[in-house]
Design an enzyme around this catalytic site. Structure first.
Site, PDB file in Angstrom:
ATOM      1  N   THR A  94      98.002  11.770  81.410  1.00 51.77           N
ATOM      2  CA  THR A  94      97.531  11.234  80.120  1.00 51.77           C
ATOM      3  C   THR A  94      96.443  10.181  80.319  1.00 51.77           C
ATOM      4  O   THR A  94      95.541  10.067  79.500  1.00 51.77           O
ATOM      5  CB  THR A  94      98.704  10.603  79.342  1.00 51.77           C
ATOM      6  OG1 THR A  94      99.373   9.674  80.189  1.00 51.77           O
ATOM      7  CG2 THR A  94      99.697  11.647  78.904  1.00 51.77           C
ATOM      8  N   THR A  95      96.537   9.416  81.413  1.00 53.70           N
ATOM      9  CA  THR A  95      95.495   8.418  81.697  1.00 53.70           C
ATOM     10  C   THR A  95      94.264   9.096  82.275  1.00 53.70           C
ATOM     11  O   THR A  95      93.136   8.817  81.866  1.00 53.70           O
ATOM     12  CB  THR A  95      96.020   7.356  82.691  1.00 53.70           C
ATOM     13  OG1 THR A  95      97.245   6.829  82.177  1.00 53.70           O
ATOM     14  CG2 THR A  95      95.033   6.231  82.871  1.00 53.70           C
ATOM     15  N   ASP A 387     108.255  12.122  82.282  1.00 55.94           N
ATOM     16  CA  ASP A 387     106.985  12.678  82.773  1.00 55.94           C
ATOM     17  C   ASP A 387     107.243  13.603  83.959  1.00 55.94           C
ATOM     18  O   ASP A 387     106.704  14.708  84.028  1.00 55.94           O
ATOM     19  CB  ASP A 387     106.032  11.550  83.219  1.00 55.94           C
ATOM     20  CG  ASP A 387     105.371  10.863  82.035  1.00 55.94           C
ATOM     21  OD1 ASP A 387     105.675  11.250  80.899  1.00 55.94           O
ATOM     22  OD2 ASP A 387     104.566   9.931  82.238  1.00 55.94           O
TER      23      ASP A 387
END
Length: 527
Positions: A94-95, A387
């Site tokens: 996501t980053t 995650d």
């Protein structure tokens, strides 16, 4: 005749260069915000709400950070959206996806200043993205056929995912928990079967994986503490009708005897409802809503375990793993699907009593119990483990694996560089810029670890010009290492999603040449 003003007073418009600059600046600001959280040595952020209670969240998860922000810039909102989609689709990266999109736009801004048309940049980016994807496809490894090697791949992927999270100190321990839980699913990607339960107390290392389902409730007084071969009715129904439930209703009586009659009628009504429930041939009743004392007594007399106020997510998951369905009417017992399990018993975790369902219908169901010093630590540990579980289920589906530590970006960068040299015209500038944006990822990983990124990335580039190099950044030793030997692996699906989503988002923002901000239309006064 010139039109003086097209839009009403409360609407604004930014055109051309100004609109483009506004988009670039917003997107790059968002990328810079989460950039510091990237990689194994990335830092955490504290998010504090301004509402009542001023709740705080400590996290380095890109999607969690961006979800909490109230953003005004439209281009920045596009990046927040791709981060959310990345989280929903594959669970990790996501980053990376936001940082890569930000770097692509940073490079695009330089090209726009060189008077290269945005459409030419987009065409170059598309060619480069296709070339980078093909480079990944050629280098991806697949050990699905060899179960031992595949398990090792899953362990490496889980440890790589967890190494940038709060669980990095015990990454091997938690990677084993996550891989064991996912292997129980036997190839399905139904994460509903894996429950994560948080219990403050102890240390993170005290966390464990338990078979079956654990419900965070106590068994009531006078009820059986252990039931074998349980038949379970999961319900969402009112079991508190010992009062008149009509809002604002008044009951006028001329004596206390009449009040007693109403109470008796209410009790009789409840007794009949309980009899209907018992007629299903069950020995465990679990309700979403409260169960008052009177029906609880009736269930205890019948030797039935009654559990009240199980939260909705809890009973939905319980119905799923025991093979039952949530019922709300009990007139036709044959149409109600009951759940079953081999054993229901009370267990202790720390100082708390909980109810454990063993031998459930869905054999692969399990519970990971997380222990930790505080609620904030547990929340972040749950996000980290979630995650890892998401990435592992995606890898079981698509078993292709890549090395990590900046290796994929260097491989893609090298191939895209070669394409730029072969491509004539202005598009080659855009392809070259794409290669630089890709190589910014290992640069940021090195910067976040406090290393000399310029030196490391130039060493890495030289290594990758050798045939079939496995070189990547080893942030522990602070040098270039062999990712294969270090066991740093990433899922192909995650990397592909990062590449394609970031390119599409950058392309979308590049197409913008006009930003119109409109106030909502006011309602006309019809009086």
């Amino acid at each position: 005749m010139a039109v003086e003003r097209l839009l009403k007073d409360d609407a604004t418009e930014e055109k051309g260069e100004r609109a483009r600059m506004s988009s670039f600046i917003g997107a790059m600001a968002i990328a810079d915000l989460v950039k510091a959280t990237l990689g194994p040595k990335g830092m955490d952020k504290i998010l504090q709400s301004t509402g009542r209670g001023r709740n705080i969240t400590v996290t380095n998860d890109g999607a969690t950070i961006l979800k909490s922000l109230h953003i005004d810039n439209p281009a920045a909102k596009v990046l927040v959206d791709i981060s959310k989609v990345q989280d929903d689709e594959v669970g990790d990266g996501t980053t990376s996806v936001v940082v890569l999109a930000g770097e692509l736009l940073r490079e695009a801004e330089k090209l726009v200043n060189m008077k290269i048309h945005p459409m030419t940049i987009i065409a170059g980016y598309r060619m480069a993205a296709e070339c980078a994807r093909n480079a990944l496809l050629q280098k991806a490894m697949d050990n699905k056929q060899d179960s031992e090697k595949f398990r090792l791949d899953l362990m490496n992927i889980a440890m790589t995912t967890l190494s940038s999270k709060i669980l990095s100190q015990d990454k091997e321990y938690f990677a084993t928990l996550a891989v064991d839980a996912v292997m129980r699913l036997k190839g399905r990607n139904n994460l509903e079967a894996i429950q994560i339960l948080k219990k403050p107390g102890g240390s993170l290392r005290d966390s464990f994986l338990d078979e079956g389902f654990i419900l965070d409730k106590k068994i009531g007084i006078g009820q059986p503490k252990r039931i074998e071969n349980a038949k379970i009715l999961v319900a969402n129904t009112a079991m508190d009708t010992d009062k008149v439930k009509i809002y604002g209703a008044r009951v006028r009586v001329d004596s206390m005897a009449k009040v007693a009659e109403i109470e008796v009628a209410e009790k009789q009504k409840m007794r009949e409802k309980v009899q209907k429930i018992i007629a299903h041939g069950i020995n465990c009743f679990i309700n979403r809503q409260l169960i008052y004392n009177f029906p609880e007594e009736l269930f205890a007399d019948a030797g039935i375990l009654a559990i009240e106020h199980a939260d909705f997510e809890g009973i939905e998951r319980l119905a799923l793993v025991t093979g039952g369905e949530i019922a709300s009417t009990f007139d036709n017992p044959e149409s109600v699907k009951l759940g079953s399990c081999k054993l229901i018993e009370e267990i202790m975790i720390g100082d708390d009593k909980l109810i454990k369902f063993s031998g459930v219908e869905m054999g692969q169901a399990c519970t990971i119990v997380l222990r930790g010093a505080s609620a904030h630590v547990l929340d972040e540990a749950e996000r980290s483990l979630h995650d890892a579980l998401c990435v592992l289920t995606q890898t079981v589906e698509d078993s292709r694996v890549l090395l990590g530590g900046g290796w994929p970006e260097m491989v893609m960068g090298k191939e895209v560089d070669a394409l730029a040299r072969k491509t004539p015209g202005k598009r080659s500038h855009a392809i070259d810029a794409f290669s630089r944006a890709l190589q910014a990822i290992p640069t940021i990983i090195a910067d976040n670890a406090g290393l000399d990124s310029a030196e490391l990335v130039s060493q890495l580039r030289a290594e990758h010009h050798k045939e079939s190099s496995n070189a990547g950044i080893d942030v522990i030793t602070g040098g270039v290492g062999d990712m294969q030997k270090l066991g740093i692996s990433e899922s192909f699906k995650v990397k592909q999603a990062v590449l394609l989503s970031a390119t599409e988002a950058a392309e979308m923002i590049l197409r913008v040449d006009d930003i119109i901000t409109c106030a909502p239309r006011k309602r006309e006064d019809r009086m």
